[in-house]
Scaffold this motif. Structure first.
Motif, mmCIF file in Angstrom:
data_model
loop_
_atom_site.group_PDB
_atom_site.id
_atom_site.type_symbol
_atom_site.label_atom_id
_atom_site.label_comp_id
_atom_site.label_asym_id
_atom_site.label_seq_id
_atom_site.Cartn_x
_atom_site.Cartn_y
_atom_site.Cartn_z
ATOM 1 N N LYS A 253 0.811 -1.209 0.000
ATOM 2 C CA LYS A 253 0.000 0.000 0.000
ATOM 3 C C LYS A 253 0.851 1.268 0.000
ATOM 4 O O LYS A 253 0.567 2.214 -0.724
ATOM 5 N N LEU B 249 0.162 4.513 -2.358
ATOM 6 C CA LEU B 249 -0.611 5.619 -1.789
ATOM 7 C C LEU B 249 0.196 6.912 -1.724
ATOM 8 O O LEU B 249 -0.374 8.005 -1.705
ATOM 9 N N SER B 250 1.521 6.794 -1.721
ATOM 10 C CA SER B 250 2.355 7.999 -1.653
ATOM 11 C C SER B 250 2.397 8.748 -2.982
ATOM 12 O O SER B 250 2.830 9.908 -3.027
ATOM 13 N N SER C 101 -0.411 8.170 -5.551
ATOM 14 C CA SER C 101 -1.719 8.178 -6.209
ATOM 15 C C SER C 101 -2.813 8.627 -5.261
ATOM 16 O O SER C 101 -3.068 7.985 -4.227
ATOM 17 N N ASN C 102 -3.462 9.720 -5.646
ATOM 18 C CA ASN C 102 -4.576 10.230 -4.860
ATOM 19 C C ASN C 102 -5.794 9.324 -4.979
ATOM 20 O O ASN C 102 -6.526 9.099 -3.998
ATOM 21 N N GLN D 34 -5.539 6.211 -2.815
ATOM 22 C CA GLN D 34 -5.801 6.525 -1.410
ATOM 23 C C GLN D 34 -7.293 6.416 -1.109
ATOM 24 O O GLN D 34 -7.704 5.824 -0.092
ATOM 25 N N LYS D 35 -8.109 6.948 -1.996
ATOM 26 C CA LYS D 35 -9.552 6.907 -1.802
ATOM 27 C C LYS D 35 -10.078 5.475 -1.890
ATOM 28 O O LYS D 35 -10.925 5.051 -1.086
ATOM 29 N N SER E 222 -9.037 3.365 1.143
ATOM 30 C CA SER E 222 -9.835 3.760 2.311
ATOM 31 C C SER E 222 -11.221 3.127 2.261
ATOM 32 O O SER E 222 -11.740 2.635 3.271
ATOM 33 N N CYS F 270 6.042 4.073 -8.789
ATOM 34 C CA CYS F 270 5.783 4.260 -7.361
ATOM 35 C C CYS F 270 6.858 3.598 -6.498
ATOM 36 O O CYS F 270 7.240 4.113 -5.434
ATOM 37 N N ILE G 159 0.099 15.517 -4.688
ATOM 38 C CA ILE G 159 0.409 14.351 -3.862
ATOM 39 C C ILE G 159 1.909 14.256 -3.603
ATOM 40 O O ILE G 159 2.352 13.984 -2.490
#
Length: 614
Positions: A44, A48-49, A51-52, A55-56, A59, A88, A116
């Motif tokens: 993750k 997540l660092s 891609s916005n 992240q959604k 969650s 990434c 981001i």
């Protein structure tokens, strides 16, 4: 080809079978992302660092107690996501013209923006596109090709528009300054020096042609090709001839050669769309850009694939503007059902009507300030109208072989051009002769009609000699041919006698020249005939002659062809007197051949004598 490397870490993405990708690491993976049938077993934190969107999605997955995320509508598929995932993780990724569009669309989907992380994937790709891809000729074409499969993402991101503008701008560059690779006539100093670097003019073997770019863009699909050409034309810096060459090259590249392939169900719609697109892209320069031969071939295809009426009408108008450049072979367009002729006669008739209408309008505009001029005078010296005259006669000679060609169609087509467009009637005579040969069942009235199209005074000596021996022609026409040939020979003889030091000058086969010599030649022919009659009477008094020896006494005619001598024999018998022989062979009387030729009633009576011909 330009490329850009991102990241520095070694590639740790491994495959487990065909549909599983995972990161080889000491840390256990904690998220699965499914792209179609392929699943990526990843971590993750790296994702997540950057891609916005992830992240959604993560969650939301946590709320649902799920460790899998499904991205079925992901642009570019598993390969594009793999590029983003490696970025990434900081792994080495190479971007080039073939994968940069997919990576850019995937990064947009994942929302890998500067908000981001600084220096995120979207920013780096945009820099690469602007600084390298859009400045490269070949890379711009490759990117444009790959962008089609990524619509509407590539369109929304303006990648397609920027590629098109880049390509169109480069086509307008002065060929002297072209230093990049091209495929049309690639002849650089070294075979492997196909790069974008600047090279000196001395290293080039030959100058770059103006149409250097046309073959490269032929690889584009028709819709993208259309957009490129519209942009090229809108800039207004491209010669119409080059645009015409580009359209011709594209048509040759994509239109099949065989009729069956053109109309096959699998490709009929594509071929129809292609033809209609090319027609709408034709240069708006009164048909100057494209050759008439290419336009006529395009018209043949348009008819076969049943292109829309507007496209065919546009082609007809463009062809009619430059019909004088066509060849007979170009006009041999096969007829479609329910027509019974081999070729489409009505279509050619329509083209001729349009051409003559345009010429008449042009002439009217030219003579506004000169009321003394008429239609024929202003364009008689124009080679174009004379070329059309030759074209029509040649076309008539080809279609005359068709047994289903009606006499009315032949006559209408031959009369589509004015008299001054046909200063020489040899071609028309040849077509008439072929038609008479292929249609032996014509009535006398029909033969008279078709031969009436021809002016025997405009035949050359060679054609006159052939016509004098042609048994397919009506007798009256043959008599006219022999008579006017005699006038021409007499006039040439006088011209030679009057100027012995100058080479003999042949008269033009025109009405004016014949009218000038008509009266003198008639008097000369009458005097010769009278002298021959006196000699014949004296000779008959001394020796009893039969009919055959009477014919041999006219030795002055031996220079004429055999059939011509037979005709003059009959004319001689007619002039012998009314009481000597009143059989069917002497049904008319006259004092000279001149009166026989010019008298319609007497000429019609002569036809009854010609049993072997009529």
């Amino acid at each position: 080809m330009k490329f850009m490397k991102l990241g520095s870490k070694p590639d740790a993405l491994q495959s487990d079978g065909k549909f599983v990708r995972y990161i080889s690491s000491e840390l256990a993976t904690d998220i699965i992302i499914a792209i179609g049938e392929v699943k990526f077993d990843l971590h993750k934190f790296p994702l997540l660092s950057k891609s916005n969107r992830l992240q959604k999605l993560v969650s939301k997955a946590n709320e649902d107690n799920s460790d899998e995320i499904y991205l079925d509508d992901f642009p570019g598929g598993p390969k594009a996501f793999e590029i983003c995932a490696k970025f990434c993780y900081g792994m080495t990724v190479t971007l080039n013209a073939y994968n940069v569009v997919a990576a850019r669309c995937a990064a947009e989907y994942l929302e890998m923006t500067e908000d981001i992380d600084k220096g995120n994937l979207i920013f780096k790709i945009d820099v690469f596109l602007t600084s390298s891809i859009f400045r490269s000729w070949k890379d711009s074409i490759i990117v444009l090709q790959t962008a089609k499969s990524l619509l509407p993402w590539s369109e929304d991101l303006k990648i397609v528009g920027r590629c098109i503008d880049s390509i169109a701008s480069k086509t307008s560059v002065d060929p002297v300054n072209i230093t990049w690779s091209y495929t049309y006539n690639r002849k650089l100093a070294q075979a492997d020096k196909i790069v974008e670097d600047k090279i000196t003019s001395k290293e080039k073997i030959e100058p770059v042609p103006k149409d250097w770019w046309v073959e490269d863009i032929c690889e584009l699909d028709i819709d993208l090709y259309k957009r490129v050409m519209i942009t090229v034309k809108s800039k207004g810096r491209m010669d119409g001839v080059v645009i015409g060459e580009a359209l011709k090259t594209y048509a040759v590249r994509w239109l099949p050669d065989s009729v069956d392939a053109l109309v096959s169900d699998d490709h009929a719609w594509r071929n129809k769309s292609l033809v209609e697109t090319i027609v709408c892209l034709l240069p708006c320069d009164s048909g100057v850009g494209c050759s008439c031969s290419f336009l006529l071939k395009l018209l043949k295809v348009a008819i076969l694939v049943e292109a829309d009426e507007l496209s065919r009408e546009e082609l007809m108008n463009n062809i009619s503007l430059k019909l004088h450049e066509a060849s007979v072979k170009d006009l041999l367009i096969p007829a479609r059902s329910p027509e019974t002729t081999t070729y489409d006669i009505d279509l050619v008739q329509d083209l001729l009507n349009r051409y003559m209408t345009t010429e008449k309008k042009n002439c009217d505009s030219e003579v506004v300030g000169n009321k003394d001029k008429v239609f024929g005078e202003s364009i008689l010296g124009n080679r174009a109208i004379l070329n059309v005259g030759k074209l029509v006669d040649g076309y008539l000679g080809e279609i005359a072989h068709d047994p289903n060609l009606s006499l009315s169609s032949f006559v209408d087509l031959s009369q589509s051009i004015p008299d001054f467009a046909r200063p020489n009637h040899d071609g028309l005579y040849k077509a008439i002769d072929i038609y008479l040969k292929e249609h032996p069942c014509l009535t006398k009235s029909e033969r008279k009609t078709i031969c009436g199209l021809m002016n025997v005074k405009k035949l050359t000596s060679e054609a006159s000699a052939h016509a004098a021996e042609n048994e397919r022609l009506p007798l009256r026409v043959v008599v006219q041919v022999v008579y006017f040939e005699h006038i021409r020979a007499a006039a040439n003889a006088r011209a030679f006698a009057n100027s012995p030091r100058d080479p003999p000058r042949t008269l033009v086969n025109g009405d004016e020249e014949y009218e000038k010599t008509m009266v003198k030649s008639c008097h000369s022919l009458t005097r010769q005939t009278s002298r021959m009659k006196l000699k014949d009477d004296e000779f008959r008094k001394s020796v009893k002659l039969n009919k055959s020896s009477s014919k041999n006494s006219k030795s002055g005619m031996q220079l004429l062809p055999s059939r011509s001598r037979r005709i003059f024999d009959k004319l001689w018998n007619v002039g012998k007197g009314q009481g000597e022989n009143r059989s069917s062979e002497t049904s008319g009387s006259s004092n000279s051949p001149t009166s026989i030729v010019l008298g319609d009633a007497k000429s019609s009576s002569l036809r009854h004598q010609r049993h072997s011909i009529s």
